[in-house]
Design an enzyme around this catalytic site. Structure first.
Site: not given
Ligand code: PRF
Length: 377
Positions: A92, A272
Protein backbone atom coordinates in the site's frame (compact mmCIF):
# COMPACT_ATOMS: atom_id res chain seq x y z
CA UNK A 1 1.39 -9.07 -15.13
CA UNK A 2 -1.32 -11.12 -16.79
CA UNK A 3 -4.89 -11.63 -15.60
CA UNK A 4 -7.14 -14.31 -17.03
CA UNK A 5 -10.71 -15.19 -16.11
CA UNK A 6 -11.49 -18.88 -15.80
CA UNK A 7 -15.11 -18.95 -14.69
CA UNK A 8 -18.05 -16.67 -14.02
CA UNK A 9 -20.92 -17.33 -11.68
CA UNK A 10 -24.28 -17.26 -13.44
CA UNK A 11 -26.41 -15.89 -10.61
CA UNK A 12 -23.99 -13.23 -9.35
CA UNK A 13 -21.07 -11.20 -10.68
CA UNK A 14 -18.48 -13.45 -9.01
CA UNK A 15 -15.49 -14.53 -11.09
CA UNK A 16 -12.60 -16.94 -10.71
CA UNK A 17 -9.33 -15.92 -12.29
CA UNK A 18 -5.56 -16.10 -12.26
CA UNK A 19 -3.14 -13.26 -11.85
CA UNK A 20 0.41 -13.93 -13.00
CA UNK A 21 3.18 -11.92 -11.38
CA UNK A 22 6.96 -12.14 -11.44
CA UNK A 23 6.80 -14.10 -8.17
CA UNK A 24 4.13 -16.57 -9.16
CA UNK A 25 0.47 -16.93 -9.97
CA UNK A 26 -2.34 -15.86 -7.65
CA UNK A 27 -5.69 -17.60 -7.89
CA UNK A 28 -8.55 -15.16 -7.49
CA UNK A 29 -10.66 -14.34 -5.58
CA UNK A 30 -7.87 -14.04 -3.02
CA UNK A 31 -7.34 -12.74 0.49
CA UNK A 32 -3.94 -11.13 1.20
CA UNK A 33 -2.66 -11.37 4.78
CA UNK A 34 -1.38 -8.01 6.03
CA UNK A 35 2.37 -7.94 6.74
CA UNK A 36 2.60 -4.28 7.63
CA UNK A 37 6.22 -3.94 8.69
CA UNK A 38 7.72 -6.93 6.90
CA UNK A 39 5.97 -9.49 9.08
CA UNK A 40 2.46 -10.89 9.21
CA UNK A 41 2.13 -10.40 12.95
CA UNK A 42 2.90 -13.56 14.95
CA UNK A 43 3.22 -15.77 11.84
CA UNK A 44 6.35 -17.24 10.25
CA UNK A 45 6.83 -17.20 6.49
CA UNK A 46 6.92 -21.02 6.53
CA UNK A 47 3.53 -21.12 8.28
CA UNK A 48 2.16 -18.59 5.82
CA UNK A 49 3.11 -20.85 2.95
CA UNK A 50 2.54 -24.33 4.28
CA UNK A 51 -0.28 -24.02 6.81
CA UNK A 52 -2.17 -20.92 5.73
CA UNK A 53 -1.42 -21.31 2.02
CA UNK A 54 -1.12 -17.58 1.51
CA UNK A 55 -0.47 -16.74 -2.14
CA UNK A 56 0.38 -13.05 -1.73
CA UNK A 57 0.98 -10.80 1.28
CA UNK A 58 0.76 -7.06 1.84
CA UNK A 59 3.39 -4.62 3.05
CA UNK A 60 3.04 -0.95 3.98
CA UNK A 61 5.12 1.81 2.43
CA UNK A 62 4.60 4.04 5.46
CA UNK A 63 5.95 1.52 7.99
CA UNK A 64 8.78 0.12 5.88
CA UNK A 65 10.00 3.59 4.91
CA UNK A 66 10.15 4.65 8.58
CA UNK A 67 11.66 1.33 9.72
CA UNK A 68 13.93 -0.36 8.66
CA UNK A 69 14.21 2.41 6.02
CA UNK A 70 15.07 2.38 2.33
CA UNK A 71 18.83 2.00 2.76
CA UNK A 72 18.46 -1.40 4.39
CA UNK A 73 15.76 -2.54 1.98
CA UNK A 74 17.89 -1.57 -1.02
CA UNK A 75 20.97 -3.26 0.46
CA UNK A 76 18.93 -6.42 1.12
CA UNK A 77 17.88 -6.48 -2.54
CA UNK A 78 14.27 -5.54 -1.85
CA UNK A 79 11.53 -6.71 0.48
CA UNK A 80 11.18 -10.24 -0.92
CA UNK A 81 14.81 -10.98 -0.13
CA UNK A 82 14.82 -9.06 3.16
CA UNK A 83 11.95 -11.10 4.60
CA UNK A 84 12.67 -14.31 2.68
CA UNK A 85 9.31 -14.49 0.93
CA UNK A 86 9.47 -15.59 -2.69
CA UNK A 87 5.76 -15.31 -3.51
CA UNK A 88 4.02 -12.09 -4.64
CA UNK A 89 3.87 -8.97 -2.45
CA UNK A 90 1.64 -5.91 -2.75
CA UNK A 91 2.49 -2.65 -1.02
CA UNK A 92 0.00 0.00 0.00
CA UNK A 93 1.18 3.49 -0.86
CA UNK A 94 1.04 5.18 2.53
CA UNK A 95 -1.99 7.18 1.42
CA UNK A 96 -4.09 5.48 4.08
CA UNK A 97 -1.59 4.96 6.90
CA UNK A 98 -0.60 8.62 6.89
CA UNK A 99 -4.23 9.38 7.73
CA UNK A 100 -4.91 6.59 10.17
CA UNK A 101 -1.60 6.54 12.08
CA UNK A 102 -0.04 9.99 11.80
CA UNK A 103 -3.19 11.98 12.40
CA UNK A 104 -1.69 14.71 14.58
CA UNK A 105 0.29 17.43 12.86
CA UNK A 106 -0.56 16.21 9.38
CA UNK A 107 -0.67 18.80 6.61
CA UNK A 108 -2.04 18.07 3.19
CA UNK A 109 -1.72 20.24 0.09
CA UNK A 110 -1.69 19.64 -3.66
CA UNK A 111 1.97 18.72 -3.51
CA UNK A 112 1.52 15.89 -0.99
CA UNK A 113 1.27 15.21 2.74
CA UNK A 114 3.57 16.24 5.60
CA UNK A 115 3.19 13.98 8.60
CA UNK A 116 4.85 13.08 11.87
CA UNK A 117 6.23 9.59 12.37
CA UNK A 118 4.25 7.55 14.93
CA UNK A 119 7.63 6.16 16.06
CA UNK A 120 9.68 9.24 16.95
CA UNK A 121 7.58 12.25 15.95
CA UNK A 122 10.00 13.31 13.16
CA UNK A 123 8.40 15.12 10.22
CA UNK A 124 8.32 13.46 6.80
CA UNK A 125 6.78 14.35 3.46
CA UNK A 126 5.11 11.99 0.98
CA UNK A 127 4.26 13.10 -2.53
CA UNK A 128 2.88 10.89 -5.32
CA UNK A 129 6.38 10.74 -6.85
CA UNK A 130 7.94 9.82 -3.54
CA UNK A 131 5.36 7.10 -2.89
CA UNK A 132 6.32 5.54 -6.25
CA UNK A 133 10.06 5.91 -5.66
CA UNK A 134 9.76 4.28 -2.25
CA UNK A 135 7.68 1.43 -3.65
CA UNK A 136 10.27 0.93 -6.41
CA UNK A 137 12.89 0.50 -3.68
CA UNK A 138 10.71 -1.80 -1.57
CA UNK A 139 10.16 -3.84 -4.74
CA UNK A 140 6.66 -5.31 -4.37
CA UNK A 141 5.04 -6.95 -7.41
CA UNK A 142 1.96 -4.76 -7.15
CA UNK A 143 2.26 -1.20 -5.92
CA UNK A 144 -0.49 1.28 -5.14
CA UNK A 145 -1.12 4.86 -6.24
CA UNK A 146 -0.91 7.59 -3.60
CA UNK A 147 -4.44 8.60 -2.60
CA UNK A 148 -6.43 10.30 0.11
CA UNK A 149 -8.90 8.07 1.94
CA UNK A 150 -11.79 10.22 3.18
CA UNK A 151 -13.24 9.54 6.63
CA UNK A 152 -16.88 8.55 7.24
CA UNK A 153 -19.04 10.51 7.35
CA UNK A 154 -17.65 13.05 4.92
CA UNK A 155 -19.25 16.20 3.50
CA UNK A 156 -19.91 16.18 -0.22
CA UNK A 157 -17.73 19.21 -0.89
CA UNK A 158 -14.73 17.71 0.85
CA UNK A 159 -15.29 14.30 -0.74
CA UNK A 160 -15.25 15.87 -4.21
CA UNK A 161 -12.17 17.97 -3.55
CA UNK A 162 -10.36 15.01 -2.08
CA UNK A 163 -11.32 12.77 -4.99
CA UNK A 164 -10.05 15.36 -7.49
CA UNK A 165 -6.78 15.51 -5.60
CA UNK A 166 -6.51 11.69 -5.67
CA UNK A 167 -7.05 11.83 -9.44
CA UNK A 168 -4.37 14.52 -9.91
CA UNK A 169 -2.01 12.49 -7.77
CA UNK A 170 -2.77 9.45 -9.92
CA UNK A 171 -1.50 11.23 -13.04
CA UNK A 172 1.71 12.07 -11.21
CA UNK A 173 2.03 8.48 -9.92
CA UNK A 174 1.55 7.07 -13.44
CA UNK A 175 4.07 9.49 -14.92
CA UNK A 176 6.72 8.62 -12.33
CA UNK A 177 5.97 4.92 -12.58
CA UNK A 178 6.24 4.93 -16.39
CA UNK A 179 9.51 6.91 -16.30
CA UNK A 180 11.20 4.43 -13.97
CA UNK A 181 11.82 0.68 -13.84
CA UNK A 182 11.99 -1.97 -11.14
CA UNK A 183 15.26 -2.05 -9.20
CA UNK A 184 15.61 -5.80 -8.87
CA UNK A 185 15.28 -7.21 -12.39
CA UNK A 186 11.55 -7.96 -12.41
CA UNK A 187 8.65 -5.78 -13.42
CA UNK A 188 6.13 -4.21 -11.07
CA UNK A 189 2.61 -3.03 -11.77
CA UNK A 190 0.73 0.03 -10.47
CA UNK A 191 -2.90 -0.09 -9.35
CA UNK A 192 -4.88 3.18 -9.14
CA UNK A 193 -7.51 3.66 -6.40
CA UNK A 194 -11.15 4.74 -6.74
CA UNK A 195 -12.32 7.19 -4.06
CA UNK A 196 -15.47 9.34 -3.75
CA UNK A 197 -16.67 8.56 -0.21
CA UNK A 198 -20.32 7.42 -0.03
CA UNK A 199 -21.61 9.49 -2.97
CA UNK A 200 -22.75 7.50 -5.99
CA UNK A 201 -22.09 10.29 -8.49
CA UNK A 202 -18.55 10.78 -7.18
CA UNK A 203 -17.92 7.04 -7.17
CA UNK A 204 -19.14 6.88 -10.76
CA UNK A 205 -16.83 9.74 -11.81
CA UNK A 206 -13.92 8.23 -9.96
CA UNK A 207 -14.43 4.71 -11.33
CA UNK A 208 -14.51 6.11 -14.90
CA UNK A 209 -11.39 8.15 -14.28
CA UNK A 210 -9.56 5.19 -12.77
CA UNK A 211 -10.68 2.89 -15.61
CA UNK A 212 -9.40 5.47 -18.13
CA UNK A 213 -5.95 5.36 -16.57
CA UNK A 214 -5.70 1.96 -18.28
CA UNK A 215 -3.54 0.21 -15.70
CA UNK A 216 -3.35 -3.58 -15.31
CA UNK A 217 -5.57 -3.70 -12.21
CA UNK A 218 -7.74 -1.34 -10.18
CA UNK A 219 -8.50 -0.79 -6.52
CA UNK A 220 -11.45 0.54 -4.55
CA UNK A 221 -10.50 2.63 -1.50
CA UNK A 222 -12.38 4.75 1.01
CA UNK A 223 -14.82 2.01 2.01
CA UNK A 224 -15.10 -0.01 5.21
CA UNK A 225 -14.27 3.15 7.16
CA UNK A 226 -17.36 3.06 9.38
CA UNK A 227 -20.27 3.22 6.91
CA UNK A 228 -23.04 0.60 7.12
CA UNK A 229 -22.26 -2.62 5.22
CA UNK A 230 -25.23 -2.05 2.88
CA UNK A 231 -23.75 1.29 1.82
CA UNK A 232 -20.40 -0.35 1.17
CA UNK A 233 -22.05 -3.06 -0.98
CA UNK A 234 -24.05 -0.51 -2.95
CA UNK A 235 -20.99 1.60 -3.78
CA UNK A 236 -18.82 -1.44 -4.47
CA UNK A 237 -21.41 -2.57 -7.01
CA UNK A 238 -21.56 0.86 -8.68
CA UNK A 239 -17.77 0.89 -9.00
CA UNK A 240 -17.33 -2.77 -10.06
CA UNK A 241 -19.86 -2.29 -12.85
CA UNK A 242 -17.69 0.49 -14.29
CA UNK A 243 -14.18 -0.90 -13.75
CA UNK A 244 -13.07 -3.09 -16.69
CA UNK A 245 -14.13 -6.71 -16.34
CA UNK A 246 -10.89 -8.08 -17.78
CA UNK A 247 -8.72 -6.62 -15.00
CA UNK A 248 -8.49 -7.56 -11.34
CA UNK A 249 -10.45 -5.47 -8.83
CA UNK A 250 -9.04 -5.01 -5.34
CA UNK A 251 -11.26 -3.82 -2.45
CA UNK A 252 -8.91 -2.31 0.12
CA UNK A 253 -9.17 -3.12 3.83
CA UNK A 254 -12.22 -5.41 3.62
CA UNK A 255 -13.43 -7.13 5.73
CA UNK A 256 -15.51 -9.67 7.66
CA UNK A 257 -16.15 -13.11 6.12
CA UNK A 258 -19.64 -11.87 5.15
CA UNK A 259 -18.22 -8.69 3.57
CA UNK A 260 -15.80 -10.77 1.54
CA UNK A 261 -18.40 -13.21 0.19
CA UNK A 262 -20.86 -10.39 -0.61
CA UNK A 263 -18.19 -8.40 -2.43
CA UNK A 264 -16.93 -11.47 -4.34
CA UNK A 265 -20.54 -11.71 -5.54
CA UNK A 266 -20.25 -8.11 -6.81
CA UNK A 267 -17.10 -8.86 -8.82
CA UNK A 268 -14.23 -8.12 -6.44
CA UNK A 269 -11.13 -10.30 -6.89
CA UNK A 270 -8.71 -9.23 -4.14
CA UNK A 271 -9.05 -8.36 -0.44
CA UNK A 272 -6.84 -7.50 2.51
CA UNK A 273 -7.72 -6.77 6.11
CA UNK A 274 -6.09 -6.75 9.53
CA UNK A 275 -9.22 -8.32 11.03
CA UNK A 276 -8.07 -11.98 11.08
CA UNK A 277 -4.72 -11.18 12.69
CA UNK A 278 -5.83 -8.31 14.94
CA UNK A 279 -8.89 -10.16 16.24
CA UNK A 280 -6.78 -13.28 16.80
CA UNK A 281 -4.56 -11.33 19.19
CA UNK A 282 -7.70 -10.35 21.12
CA UNK A 283 -8.92 -13.95 21.32
CA UNK A 284 -11.58 -13.78 18.62
CA UNK A 285 -11.45 -16.80 16.33
CA UNK A 286 -13.02 -17.33 12.93
CA UNK A 287 -13.86 -20.99 12.36
CA UNK A 288 -15.88 -22.97 9.82
CA UNK A 289 -18.41 -23.57 12.62
CA UNK A 290 -18.81 -19.93 13.69
CA UNK A 291 -17.09 -17.17 15.66
CA UNK A 292 -15.53 -17.99 19.01
CA UNK A 293 -14.38 -15.71 21.81
CA UNK A 294 -11.77 -18.08 23.13
CA UNK A 295 -11.45 -16.12 26.41
CA UNK A 296 -15.00 -17.18 27.28
CA UNK A 297 -15.38 -19.50 30.28
CA UNK A 298 -17.37 -21.98 28.21
CA UNK A 299 -14.22 -23.20 26.43
CA UNK A 300 -12.17 -23.92 29.54
CA UNK A 301 -12.58 -27.71 29.34
CA UNK A 302 -13.48 -28.07 25.68
CA UNK A 303 -10.90 -30.50 24.35
CA UNK A 304 -12.22 -30.53 20.79
CA UNK A 305 -9.92 -29.24 18.03
CA UNK A 306 -10.01 -25.49 17.30
CA UNK A 307 -11.50 -26.14 13.86
CA UNK A 308 -11.81 -29.76 12.68
CA UNK A 309 -12.69 -28.74 9.11
CA UNK A 310 -9.61 -26.75 8.12
CA UNK A 311 -6.68 -28.44 6.38
CA UNK A 312 -3.93 -26.53 8.25
CA UNK A 313 -1.87 -28.00 11.04
CA UNK A 314 -2.82 -25.86 14.06
CA UNK A 315 -6.60 -26.03 13.52
CA UNK A 316 -6.79 -29.78 14.10
CA UNK A 317 -3.80 -30.21 16.40
CA UNK A 318 -4.58 -27.90 19.35
CA UNK A 319 -7.68 -27.89 21.50
CA UNK A 320 -9.91 -24.95 22.34
CA UNK A 321 -9.20 -25.44 26.05
CA UNK A 322 -5.43 -25.20 25.48
CA UNK A 323 -5.73 -22.13 23.24
CA UNK A 324 -8.00 -20.49 25.84
CA UNK A 325 -5.40 -21.14 28.50
CA UNK A 326 -2.61 -19.66 26.36
CA UNK A 327 -4.60 -16.54 25.50
CA UNK A 328 -5.76 -16.00 29.10
CA UNK A 329 -2.19 -16.42 30.36
CA UNK A 330 -0.90 -13.91 27.80
CA UNK A 331 1.37 -16.57 26.29
CA UNK A 332 2.79 -15.55 22.92
CA UNK A 333 1.97 -18.98 21.50
CA UNK A 334 -1.71 -18.12 21.98
CA UNK A 335 -1.42 -15.19 19.57
CA UNK A 336 0.51 -17.35 17.11
CA UNK A 337 -2.00 -20.21 17.07
CA UNK A 338 -4.99 -17.86 16.91
CA UNK A 339 -3.45 -15.86 14.03
CA UNK A 340 -2.70 -19.00 12.03
CA UNK A 341 -6.24 -20.27 12.65
CA UNK A 342 -7.86 -17.03 11.48
CA UNK A 343 -5.69 -16.66 8.40
CA UNK A 344 -6.20 -20.34 7.51
CA UNK A 345 -9.92 -19.68 7.76
CA UNK A 346 -9.76 -16.60 5.50
CA UNK A 347 -7.72 -18.48 2.89
CA UNK A 348 -10.12 -21.43 3.12
CA UNK A 349 -13.01 -18.99 2.61
CA UNK A 350 -11.69 -17.49 -0.64
CA UNK A 351 -10.34 -20.80 -1.96
CA UNK A 352 -13.71 -22.44 -1.39
CA UNK A 353 -15.49 -19.46 -2.95
CA UNK A 354 -13.29 -19.96 -6.02
CA UNK A 355 -14.11 -23.69 -6.21
CA UNK A 356 -17.82 -22.91 -5.91
CA UNK A 357 -17.63 -20.26 -8.65
CA UNK A 358 -15.97 -22.81 -10.90
CA UNK A 359 -18.46 -25.59 -10.15
CA UNK A 360 -21.41 -23.23 -10.52
CA UNK A 361 -22.73 -23.31 -6.97
CA UNK A 362 -21.27 -20.09 -5.50
CA UNK A 363 -24.52 -18.21 -4.81
CA UNK A 364 -26.27 -21.18 -3.15
CA UNK A 365 -23.17 -21.95 -1.12
CA UNK A 366 -22.83 -18.32 0.01
CA UNK A 367 -26.45 -18.18 1.16
CA UNK A 368 -26.28 -21.49 2.97
CA UNK A 369 -22.91 -21.01 4.68
CA UNK A 370 -23.05 -17.37 5.83
CA UNK A 371 -25.35 -17.87 8.85
CA UNK A 372 -22.99 -20.59 10.12
CA UNK A 373 -19.82 -18.59 9.58
CA UNK A 374 -21.16 -15.44 11.24
CA UNK A 375 -22.91 -17.04 14.23
CA UNK A 376 -21.34 -16.58 17.65
CA UNK A 377 -20.65 -19.86 19.39
N1 PRF B 1 -6.53 3.83 0.41
C1 PRF B 1 -5.33 3.17 0.58
N2 PRF B 1 -5.23 2.10 1.38
C2 PRF B 1 -6.34 1.67 2.03
C3 PRF B 1 -7.58 2.31 1.90
C4 PRF B 1 -7.70 3.45 1.05
O1 PRF B 1 -8.75 4.07 0.86
C5 PRF B 1 -8.47 1.60 2.74
C6 PRF B 1 -9.90 1.89 2.97
N3 PRF B 1 -10.63 0.80 3.43
C7 PRF B 1 -7.73 0.57 3.33
N4 PRF B 1 -6.45 0.64 2.91
N5 PRF B 1 -4.26 3.61 -0.06
Amino acid sequence: MKFSLHAKDLSSKARAGELETAHGTIQTPIFMPVGTAGSVKAVHQRELKEDIRAQIILGNTYHLYLRPGLDILAKAGGLHRFINWDRPILTDSGGYQVYSLASTGRKINDEGVAFKSHIDGATHFFSPEKAIDIQRTIGADIIMAFDECTPYPCEYGYARKSMDLTHQWLDRCCKRFDETTGHYGFSQTLFPIVQGSTFKDLRTDSARRIADAGREGNAIGGLSVGEPAEVMYELTEVVCDILPADKPRYLMGVGTPANILECIALGVDMFDCVMPTRNARNGMLFTTEGIINIRNEKWNADFSPIDPNLPGYVSGYYTKAYLRHLVKAGEMLGAQIASIQNLSFYLWLVTTAREKIIDGSFSEWKTSILPTLMRRL
